[in-house]
Design a protein around this motif. Structure first.
Motif, PDB file in Angstrom:
ATOM      1  N   THR A 103       0.846  -1.186   0.000  1.00  0.00           N
ATOM      2  CA  THR A 103       0.000   0.000   0.000  1.00  0.00           C
ATOM      3  C   THR A 103       0.887   1.244   0.000  1.00  0.00           C
ATOM      4  O   THR A 103       1.993   1.238   0.527  1.00  0.00           O
ATOM      5  CB  THR A 103      -0.932   0.045   1.218  1.00  0.00           C
ATOM      6  OG1 THR A 103      -0.164  -0.008   2.422  1.00  0.00           O
ATOM      7  CG2 THR A 103      -1.905  -1.130   1.191  1.00  0.00           C
ATOM      8  N   ARG A 126       0.012   4.064   9.519  1.00  0.00           N
ATOM      9  CA  ARG A 126      -0.482   3.493  10.778  1.00  0.00           C
ATOM     10  C   ARG A 126      -1.996   3.631  10.917  1.00  0.00           C
ATOM     11  O   ARG A 126      -2.638   2.871  11.649  1.00  0.00           O
ATOM     12  CB  ARG A 126       0.208   4.165  11.963  1.00  0.00           C
ATOM     13  CG  ARG A 126      -0.113   5.631  12.131  1.00  0.00           C
ATOM     14  CD  ARG A 126       0.571   6.262  13.330  1.00  0.00           C
ATOM     15  NE  ARG A 126       0.207   7.661  13.493  1.00  0.00           N
ATOM     16  CZ  ARG A 126       0.756   8.664  12.828  1.00  0.00           C
ATOM     17  NH1 ARG A 126       1.717   8.411  11.947  1.00  0.00           N
ATOM     18  NH2 ARG A 126       0.350   9.913  13.032  1.00  0.00           N
ATOM     19  N   SER A 152      -4.336   2.932   8.940  1.00  0.00           N
ATOM     20  CA  SER A 152      -5.115   1.847   8.336  1.00  0.00           C
ATOM     21  C   SER A 152      -4.794   0.477   8.912  1.00  0.00           C
ATOM     22  O   SER A 152      -5.373  -0.519   8.490  1.00  0.00           O
ATOM     23  CB  SER A 152      -4.886   1.830   6.825  1.00  0.00           C
ATOM     24  OG  SER A 152      -3.510   1.682   6.523  1.00  0.00           O
ATOM     25  N   GLU A 153      -3.889   0.409   9.882  1.00  0.00           N
ATOM     26  CA  GLU A 153      -3.473  -0.895  10.402  1.00  0.00           C
ATOM     27  C   GLU A 153      -4.634  -1.680  10.997  1.00  0.00           C
ATOM     28  O   GLU A 153      -4.775  -2.880  10.746  1.00  0.00           O
ATOM     29  CB  GLU A 153      -2.375  -0.723  11.454  1.00  0.00           C
ATOM     30  CG  GLU A 153      -1.855  -2.059  11.974  1.00  0.00           C
ATOM     31  CD  GLU A 153      -0.618  -1.913  12.851  1.00  0.00           C
ATOM     32  OE1 GLU A 153      -0.130  -2.933  13.342  1.00  0.00           O
ATOM     33  OE2 GLU A 153      -0.155  -0.773  13.044  1.00  0.00           O
ATOM     34  N   GLN A 154      -5.478  -1.018  11.777  1.00  0.00           N
ATOM     35  CA  GLN A 154      -6.604  -1.721  12.397  1.00  0.00           C
ATOM     36  C   GLN A 154      -7.578  -2.227  11.346  1.00  0.00           C
ATOM     37  O   GLN A 154      -8.128  -3.328  11.461  1.00  0.00           O
ATOM     38  CB  GLN A 154      -7.327  -0.809  13.383  1.00  0.00           C
ATOM     39  CG  GLN A 154      -8.330  -1.530  14.274  1.00  0.00           C
ATOM     40  CD  GLN A 154      -7.667  -2.580  15.155  1.00  0.00           C
ATOM     41  OE1 GLN A 154      -6.674  -2.295  15.818  1.00  0.00           O
ATOM     42  NE2 GLN A 154      -8.189  -3.797  15.141  1.00  0.00           N
ATOM     43  N   PHE A 188      -6.929  -3.178   8.253  1.00  0.00           N
ATOM     44  CA  PHE A 188      -6.381  -4.373   7.605  1.00  0.00           C
ATOM     45  C   PHE A 188      -6.359  -5.563   8.562  1.00  0.00           C
ATOM     46  O   PHE A 188      -6.597  -6.701   8.149  1.00  0.00           O
ATOM     47  CB  PHE A 188      -4.974  -4.083   7.086  1.00  0.00           C
ATOM     48  CG  PHE A 188      -4.919  -3.078   5.978  1.00  0.00           C
ATOM     49  CD1 PHE A 188      -5.769  -3.173   4.893  1.00  0.00           C
ATOM     50  CD2 PHE A 188      -4.025  -2.019   6.016  1.00  0.00           C
ATOM     51  CE1 PHE A 188      -5.728  -2.249   3.859  1.00  0.00           C
ATOM     52  CE2 PHE A 188      -3.969  -1.081   4.996  1.00  0.00           C
ATOM     53  CZ  PHE A 188      -4.827  -1.200   3.911  1.00  0.00           C
ATOM     54  N   THR A 189      -6.093  -5.297   9.833  1.00  0.00           N
ATOM     55  CA  THR A 189      -6.078  -6.365  10.827  1.00  0.00           C
ATOM     56  C   THR A 189      -7.470  -6.967  10.988  1.00  0.00           C
ATOM     57  O   THR A 189      -7.641  -8.194  10.976  1.00  0.00           O
ATOM     58  CB  THR A 189      -5.580  -5.830  12.185  1.00  0.00           C
ATOM     59  OG1 THR A 189      -4.257  -5.335  12.034  1.00  0.00           O
ATOM     60  CG2 THR A 189      -5.588  -6.930  13.234  1.00  0.00           C
ATOM     61  N   LEU A 223      -3.906  -8.126   6.636  1.00  0.00           N
ATOM     62  CA  LEU A 223      -2.598  -7.545   6.968  1.00  0.00           C
ATOM     63  C   LEU A 223      -1.437  -8.447   6.544  1.00  0.00           C
ATOM     64  O   LEU A 223      -0.440  -7.954   5.999  1.00  0.00           O
ATOM     65  CB  LEU A 223      -2.519  -7.233   8.462  1.00  0.00           C
ATOM     66  CG  LEU A 223      -1.325  -6.379   8.921  1.00  0.00           C
ATOM     67  CD1 LEU A 223      -1.350  -5.006   8.268  1.00  0.00           C
ATOM     68  CD2 LEU A 223      -1.334  -6.240  10.444  1.00  0.00           C
ATOM     69  N   LEU A 240      -0.064  -8.067   2.903  1.00  0.00           N
ATOM     70  CA  LEU A 240       0.593  -6.833   2.484  1.00  0.00           C
ATOM     71  C   LEU A 240       2.070  -6.876   2.839  1.00  0.00           C
ATOM     72  O   LEU A 240       2.452  -6.866   4.003  1.00  0.00           O
ATOM     73  CB  LEU A 240      -0.083  -5.640   3.153  1.00  0.00           C
ATOM     74  CG  LEU A 240      -1.588  -5.503   2.875  1.00  0.00           C
ATOM     75  CD1 LEU A 240      -2.175  -4.373   3.708  1.00  0.00           C
ATOM     76  CD2 LEU A 240      -1.857  -5.295   1.396  1.00  0.00           C
ATOM     77  N   ARG A 277       3.546  -1.555   3.915  1.00  0.00           N
ATOM     78  CA  ARG A 277       2.513  -0.516   4.046  1.00  0.00           C
ATOM     79  C   ARG A 277       3.249   0.816   4.124  1.00  0.00           C
ATOM     80  O   ARG A 277       3.824   1.165   5.140  1.00  0.00           O
ATOM     81  CB  ARG A 277       1.644  -0.755   5.270  1.00  0.00           C
ATOM     82  CG  ARG A 277       0.784  -2.019   5.145  1.00  0.00           C
ATOM     83  CD  ARG A 277      -0.241  -2.149   6.256  1.00  0.00           C
ATOM     84  NE  ARG A 277       0.363  -2.063   7.568  1.00  0.00           N
ATOM     85  CZ  ARG A 277       0.214  -1.041   8.399  1.00  0.00           C
ATOM     86  NH1 ARG A 277      -0.512   0.018   8.042  1.00  0.00           N
ATOM     87  NH2 ARG A 277       0.793  -1.048   9.589  1.00  0.00           N
TER      88      ARG A 277
END
Length: 224
Positions: free
Chosen positions: A116, A123, A125-127, A129-130, A135, A138, A141
């Motif tokens: 990405t 950071r 978008s981390e949640q 994707f998780t 996640l 990827l 990121r």
């Protein structure tokens, strides 16, 4: 319209992967019309592009807060820091469009490396994707902090190529934004237009190599 399979597929995040629609409720809760979201997002991009045009940059969050503060003030609404933070915190709680998970899984299974690249903070978008379970798919990121230039500046795409250790012509960018496609094409990548809104691609921009409705259609064309 056909396209050759790249080694690395670079994915835009905001609107391309994430659904911003729930943010409308946060704008309304702050005392603004729901469609202020569209004006806000367009203005954030405008100011980020303007700074990039003069060879500098600023953090997405800082620009986003400035624009929202101005919108609240213009509407005669309390523009305190708490109100701004309440709205912008929604950016960390977004969900993926329904087609993204099956599409990315199929692309990953086909051997396409997925990364990405966002003008926002990686950071944020981390949640998202998780929660969606993608996640691990990827490889990287990335955001534009290190190159110091927002997409569609060439430096942003070159940075992704440097991190991924591949030539630019072995990469493709998938995005809903024609300006991003145009920038990627000018930098030497393939440009793939995700036409979620079913809107004609602007003739003033470099034409995309591929036009699809969503990531499921993209995966079907590339993975076979």
């Amino acid at each position: 319209m056909a396209a050759s399979r790249p080694e690395v597929l670079v994915l835009d995040v905001n609107e391309t992967l994430s659904d911003l629609t729930p943010m409308r409720q946060r704008f309304e809760a702050a005392g603004l019309p729901g469609d202020s979201l569209d004006t806000w997002f367009a203005a954030v991009l405008r100011d980020g592009f303007a700074l990039t045009a003069v060879e500098t940059s600023a953090d997405f969050g800082a620009i986003a807060a400035d624009i929202l503060t101005g919108q609240l003030a213009a509407a005669g609404v309390d523009s305190g820091d708490d109100a701004v933070r309440s709205v912008l915190s929604g950016m960390t709680q977004l969900k993926l469009h329904p087609d993204v998970v099956p599409g990315l899984r199929r692309l990953h299974e086909a051997g396409v490396r997925l990364v990405t690249l966002t003008n926002g903070a990686a950071r944020m978008s981390e949640q998202m994707f998780t929660d969606a379970g993608v996640l691990p798919l990827l490889e990287q990121r990335l955001d534009v902090t290190k190159p110091g230039r927002w997409k569609p500046h060439r430096a942003a795409y070159e940075y992704a190529a440097e991190v991924c250790k591949v030539p630019l012509d072995r990469m493709a960018l998938a995005a809903v934004h024609p300006w991003d496609i145009d920038g990627a094409k000018r930098a030497g990548l393939q440009g793939w237009y995700i036409d979620r809104r079913r809107t004609p691609y602007p003739k003033t921009f470099t034409a995309p190599d591929l036009v699809v409705a969503d990531f499921e259609e993209l995966a079907a064309q590339l993975a076979g």
